[in-house]
Structures are given as structure tokens and as C-alpha cells.
Motif scaffolding. Structure first.
Motif, PDB file in Angstrom:
ATOM      1  N   ILE A 311       8.684  -5.253   5.301  1.00  0.00           N
ATOM      2  CA  ILE A 311       7.339  -4.691   5.466  1.00  0.00           C
ATOM      3  C   ILE A 311       6.348  -5.805   5.774  1.00  0.00           C
ATOM      4  O   ILE A 311       5.510  -5.693   6.679  1.00  0.00           O
ATOM      5  N   GLU A 312       6.431  -6.900   5.029  1.00  0.00           N
ATOM      6  CA  GLU A 312       5.538  -8.035   5.283  1.00  0.00           C
ATOM      7  C   GLU A 312       5.741  -8.583   6.693  1.00  0.00           C
ATOM      8  O   GLU A 312       4.778  -8.970   7.370  1.00  0.00           O
ATOM      9  N   PHE A 313       6.994  -8.621   7.146  1.00  0.00           N
ATOM     10  CA  PHE A 313       7.278  -9.115   8.493  1.00  0.00           C
ATOM     11  C   PHE A 313       6.630  -8.215   9.547  1.00  0.00           C
ATOM     12  O   PHE A 313       5.987  -8.696  10.485  1.00  0.00           O
ATOM     13  N   TYR A 314       6.819  -6.885   9.412  1.00  0.00           N
ATOM     14  CA  TYR A 314       6.213  -5.957  10.358  1.00  0.00           C
ATOM     15  C   TYR A 314       4.697  -6.125  10.416  1.00  0.00           C
ATOM     16  O   TYR A 314       4.093  -6.161  11.483  1.00  0.00           O
ATOM     17  N   MET A 315       4.065  -6.225   9.258  1.00  0.00           N
ATOM     18  CA  MET A 315       2.618  -6.329   9.219  1.00  0.00           C
ATOM     19  C   MET A 315       2.143  -7.667   9.796  1.00  0.00           C
ATOM     20  O   MET A 315       1.107  -7.741  10.448  1.00  0.00           O
ATOM     21  N   ALA A 316       2.901  -8.727   9.548  1.00  0.00           N
ATOM     22  CA  ALA A 316       2.530 -10.037  10.092  1.00  0.00           C
ATOM     23  C   ALA A 316       2.651 -10.039  11.612  1.00  0.00           C
ATOM     24  O   ALA A 316       1.812 -10.629  12.309  1.00  0.00           O
ATOM     25  N   GLN A 421       2.476   5.857   4.354  1.00  0.00           N
ATOM     26  CA  GLN A 421       3.243   5.713   3.127  1.00  0.00           C
ATOM     27  C   GLN A 421       2.548   4.838   2.091  1.00  0.00           C
ATOM     28  O   GLN A 421       3.077   4.626   1.002  1.00  0.00           O
ATOM     29  N   GLY A 422       1.374   4.301   2.430  1.00  0.00           N
ATOM     30  CA  GLY A 422       0.596   3.548   1.456  1.00  0.00           C
ATOM     31  C   GLY A 422       0.864   2.056   1.428  1.00  0.00           C
ATOM     32  O   GLY A 422       0.338   1.357   0.560  1.00  0.00           O
ATOM     33  N   PHE A 423       1.653   1.547   2.385  1.00  0.00           N
ATOM     34  CA  PHE A 423       1.975   0.121   2.364  1.00  0.00           C
ATOM     35  C   PHE A 423       0.814  -0.732   2.868  1.00  0.00           C
ATOM     36  O   PHE A 423       0.552  -1.804   2.350  1.00  0.00           O
ATOM     37  N   ILE A 424       0.089  -0.254   3.862  1.00  0.00           N
ATOM     38  CA  ILE A 424      -0.979  -1.056   4.446  1.00  0.00           C
ATOM     39  C   ILE A 424      -2.146  -1.196   3.488  1.00  0.00           C
ATOM     40  O   ILE A 424      -2.749  -2.252   3.379  1.00  0.00           O
ATOM     41  N   GLU A 425      -2.468  -0.112   2.740  1.00  0.00           N
ATOM     42  CA  GLU A 425      -3.564  -0.220   1.786  1.00  0.00           C
ATOM     43  C   GLU A 425      -3.295  -1.302   0.759  1.00  0.00           C
ATOM     44  O   GLU A 425      -4.167  -2.085   0.390  1.00  0.00           O
TER      45      GLU A 425
END
Length: 550
Positions: A311-316, A421-425
């Protein structure tokens, strides 16, 4: 064991010419001489030759090639691209042999099934699939290929025996990855031959999507299954890459691509268990638009820690934050903590810039991952087995999505899903906390820096500043200097000896001493002709990345 011995010579006959070519790449005359540069065309030709050898050697080595296609830390990009073409499609075994397996495990065909079509609908290296009918319902019966176990066992022994030999033909950096991939291959092929495990994975993934009206996972029939036979629902559908028929059905291909991408995101970052072979032959679409998944023999699990890092990789990647990308790769075990972060950061920036379209939302994650995979091979690094599968799944799924919709925006879909799904918040809260911490550190620096700066300037004024020089390759540099000193000392000694012998002995004895000094002088001269350890050359440039893509 005798079969393994015979197979060893067959395998050696197939691979020996290529191994000798690789050995000459490192040492031009195998045992000595400098290395040689291999052109991309030559690498491509060798990859095709190796692919043909794998096909010739049969089921076990086809599976080995498929596994290697997910390991950019082991093979260069040209080989990865060629091995991705490996199709697990071979002529089926004779029906009497397959029938013997079915009747041995679940009972007589006539008593167990109402109808049974003896012509298989597909034949793979490890198994084949038949259509039958039970209680008025059509089922698919997957049967392990008869007598495959002795062949696989013999080939696994050959792989084990060949590994120490292969180590002599590769660099030290590849050795560790080869040792680990041998163990991984044995584990993977045994899992794929275990239809009991496949049934469990099929059931678990089916339960995870039981409430999802966009996904259809066939149900297993445990009473008609064993470790060698897997019976499940037969679910028909249109092949997902058959865009013409999908258009005739009036289906929204963009919506199908979004559904496929979100399904795999759920499997990987939420459920922790995923279907790992999403090529178009294993994906279909029902007339009502539901996606159908086939063949769960290749499947994997992702532990919670890796899920968080993915998840951190996708957001980065979405934020083009190269530092965060590198941090995620290090924590996942993909990138060595000892890697040069500046170089890696430049690679990431070039990869993102090269893959980006008009704005951030239009670049392709597949292109970014491909650049990362190329970099991983060159450093080189090792991918954790399950993470290698995840990377492979990401690239294949993105390719299928682009087939459905050429303008498919992976980042937009992934970002939307993670936000839903609440990951970005949660990441946003972390971002605010990090910025607050940086503001606090900045305030403290405003207080600490002026006194330190004044003290440093005072030291400079008094002449108390010491400059320390570090070499990027310190051990290699000083080893070369030591060799030069030793050669110079030996050369001096032989020249003095020749002078003494000429003065107090015969000219012949002096000539012998001179002859001895000649190779020493040549070696010393060559050591100064070689590139110095003080020089450097960029290993990654935009030009090189673009040349690699051509």
C-alpha cells in the motif's frame, strides 16, 4: 535414480553450449582473458535458444521457465520477456492413463458420473481438464498427468545436481538468488501437483468473494476430488481478451477492467490470498458481466506486513515520492539497505518521468515496475518469492486491463479503491503528523544552527579544520596500489640483480635476470593503463533507460 542420471545427460546436452557462451562472457578464453560485452541482440537470441531448450525438456522445465519469468533478480530483461511467452499447453495424455488415475482416486467413471467426455478441453504440463456431468450439473474434472511424479522427481534431482556446476558460470551476485530459487521451484511445483491444496485455495478465495456479485469463482466438489483429481463447477464464459465478443454482448470493457483491478487489489492488500496466474486463458466473462477465474494451482499468500508495504509503495508511486518508494522497497526486502540511494532515486525519477503521460494520472505502473525490475537485475538484488508473484500479477493484470481499455488508468483506479477502503485517509493523517514533526525540527534547528556555524567558522579561522577523503571503492583501490608497489619492488630487485650478475658473473646469467624482469615490467605498465579506482561513470542515465526500452 537411473532415470535422473539419464535426464542429467539430456539436460547437460541442451544447456552446455549456452553455459560455455556465458563463461566466455566473463573470461574470453573460459579460464583466462578479459570479459566481453554482449549486445542486446545476442542476449535475445540466447534467451530464445534457452526457451526452446526448456520446451524440449518437458513439463518440469516449462514450469521452471514460468517461475524464472517472475524473477528479474535472476535473469536479465531479455530473458524475462521471452519466458513470459511460455504457454503451459501440451498434448494431453492418453485417456486410458487418465481414466486409471480418476478411478483409482474417486471410483469407476460409469458409477461416479452421469456423463463423461473423454476428450479433454485443455492439456497442461502437469494436468488436463475434462467435462463431465453429475446430478444434472456440468462439472470440470482436472486430472494430474499420469506418471508425472517420477519425471518431476528425477528432474528435481537433476536441478539439484546441476546447481553447483551452474554456480561456476555465473557471477557471485547471482549465486545466492539461484540457490534460493532452486528451493522455491521445488516447493512451487509440488504445490501445483497437490490438487488438495488447490481445492483449499479455490474455496478460500471463493468465500472471500461470495457476496460480490461481480465475481464468479467455481465451487469445488470435495466428494469427487483428491490430491490428484479436482472436480469443480463448470462455468462457461467469454475469454477476457476476446474484445469483439465482449462488445457484441454489450459489456462495458472499462468497467470490466476496473473490476479486475479492484478484485486483485482486494486479494493482495486485504484478503492476503490471491490467484497468481491471471493470464487471459484463466479469466473469462459471463454474459451478465461477471468475471470468472479459472485454475488456482498457482496461488499465493501475502502476510500483513507486506500488505502494508505494498500500500505504501502504491501511494508513493502515485505521489512520485522516490524516497518513500525506496523506503518501501527496503522494508519489503527487495532493495538492499546498502544500495546507493542517490543512484536508486535517480533511477526511480527517470522511470517515473519516462512512464508519465501528460499528467500524473496517465502513466502506467507496469512501466514503472519494469524499470524497477531491470534495475533489480543490474544491482543485483533478490525478490522474496511471494513478492515476485505479486509483481508478476501486477504487470499481467495491468496488461489485461489495457487490452480491455487502451486508456485504462491504473493509478486512478488504485487510488480510488484505496481511498474507498480507508487507506488513503490513514496515510493523510500520517502525512500531517510527519509535516508537524518536520516543522518542529525546523524550529529546533533555527536555535541550534547559529552557535554551531559560529564555532565552525572559528575553527576554520584558526586552521583547525581537517579534511577527510573517502574512496568509493576503498578496498579495491588500495589493493591495486599494493600490487603496484609489490611489482615495482620486484622489478627493482631483478634489475639490480641483473646489474650485479653482469658485473660479477656471466652475461648469460644477467640475461636470465633481464628476461625475468620483462613480465614484471609489462604487468606494472598495464596496471597504470587500466581505469583507476578514483574514476567513476554513471551507471544509470536517461539515454541508457531509453536504449533498454527500444
Amino acid at each position: 535414480m537411473l532415470r535422473a542420471y539419464r535426464r542429467f545427460f539430456v539436460v547437460a546436452y541442451q544447456f552446455l553450449p549456452l553455459l560455455l557462451a556465458y563463461a566466455r562472457d566473463r573470461k574470453r578464453f573460459v579460464l583466462f582473458g578479459g570479459g566481453r560485452q554482449v549486445a542486446p541482440e545476442t542476449s535475445r537470441a540466447r534467451a530464445q535458444s534457452l526457451l526452446n531448450s526448456l520446451l524440449t525438456l518437458g513439463p518440469t522445465f516449462i514450469k521452471l521457465g514460468q517461475l524464472l519469468s517472475t524473477r528479474p533478480d535472476v535473469l536479465p530483461p531479455e530473458y524475462i520477456e521471452e519466458f513470459e511467452q511460455l504457454q503451459d499447453d501440451v498434448p494431453p495424455a492418453p485417456w486410458p492413463d487418465a481414466k486409471a488415475v480418476i478411478e483409482s482416486d474417486i471410483g469407476p467413471i460409469e458409477e461416479t458420473f452421469d456423463e463423461f467426455d473423454t476428450d479433454p478441453i485443455s492439456g497442461a504440463s502437469l494436468g488436463q481438464v475434462y467435462i463431465a456431468e453429475v446430478d444434472g450439473e456440468r462439472v470440470a474434472v482436472k486430472v494430474r498427468r499420469p506418471n508425472i511424479e517420477p519425471l518431476v522427481e528425477a528432474d528435481l534431482r537433476v536441478v539439484g545436481w546441476s546447481l553447483p556446476i551452474l554456480m561456476r558460470f555465473v557471477g557471485q551476485a547471482r549465486s545466492f538468488s539461484l540457490e534460493t530459487i532452486a528451493d522455491e521451484f521445488e516447493k512451487t511445483i509440488r504445490e501445483e501437483m497437490d490438487y488438495g491444496r488447490e481445492r483449499e485455495m479455490l474455496t478460500e478465495i471463493g468465500e472471500n468473494f461470495a457476496e460480490n456479485d461481480r465475481i464468479r469463482v467455481p465451487e469445488a466438489r470435495p466428494a469427487l476430488s483428491s490430491d490428484r483429481v479436482l472436480t469443480m463447477e463448470y462455468v462457461e464464459g467469454t475469454k477476457i481478451s476476446d474484445v469483439e465478443n465482449l462488445d457484441e454482448l454489450g459489456l462495458d470493457r472499462t468497467d470490466l477492467a476496473v473490476t479486475l483491478q479492484e478484485t486483485y487489489l482486494q486479494m493482495i492488500v486485504q484478503d492476503g490470498v490471491f490467484h497468481a496466474d491471471p493470464h487471459p486463458g484463466n479469466l473469462a466473462v459471463k454474459d451478465d458481466g461477471r468475471l470468472v477465474f479459472y485454475d488456482f494451482g498457482m496461488s499465493g499468500r501475502v502476510d500483513p506486513f507486506i500488505q502494508d508495504k505494498i500500500i505504501e509503495f502504491y501511494m508513493a508511486v502515485a505521489a512520485q515520492d522516490t524516497d518513500a518508494i525506496l523506503d518501501a522497497l527496503v522494508e519489503m526486502g527487495t532493495l538492499s539497505p546498502e544500495a546507493d540511494r542517490e543512484v536508486m532515486s535517480n533511477v526511480m525519477e527517470l522511470a517515473i518521468a519516462d512512464a508519465r503521460g501528460e499528467d500524473i494520472e496517465q502513466y502506467r505502473v507496469q512501466q514503472i515496475i519494469q524499470q524497477v525490475e531491470d534495475t533489480i537485475y543490474e544491482f543485483p538484488l533478490r525478490l522474496p518469492p511471494n513478492l515476485a508473484l505479486v509483481l508478476r500479477v501486477a504487470t499481467v493484470v495491468e496488461g489485461v486491463c489495457v487490452t480491455l481499455d487502451p486508456d485504462f488508468d491504473f493509478i486512478s483506479v488504485a487510488t480510488g479503491y484505496l481511498r474507498e477502503q480507508g487507506f488513503i485517509e490513514e496515510s493523510a493523517r500520517d502525512f500531517v503528523a510527519e509535516r508537524a514533526g518536520e516543522a518542529r525540527d525546523f524550529g529546533e534547528s533555527l536555535v541550534r544552527v547559529p552557535p554551531k556555524l559560529e564555532s565552525t567558522l572559528d575553527d576554520l579561522d584558526r586552521g583547525d579544520v581537517t579534511l577527510t577523503v573517502e574512496f568509493s571503492r576503498e578496498e579495491e583501490t588500495f589493493e591495486r596500489l599494493a600490487k603496484r608497489i609489490a611489482l615495482a619492488a620486484l622489478l627493482t630487485a631483478t634489475l639490480i640483480s641483473s646489474s650485479v650478475l653482469y658485473a660479477f658473473s656471466t652475461p648469460l646469467a644477467a640475461a636470465v635476470a633481464v628476461v625475468v624482469s620483462v613480465p614484471l615490467a609489462i604487468s606494472l605498465w598495464r596496471s597504470f593503463r587500466r581505469s583507476s579506482g578514483f574514476r567513476s561513470q554513471p551507471q544509470f542515465t536517461r539515454q541508457r533507460l531509453r536504449q533498454r526500452d527500444k
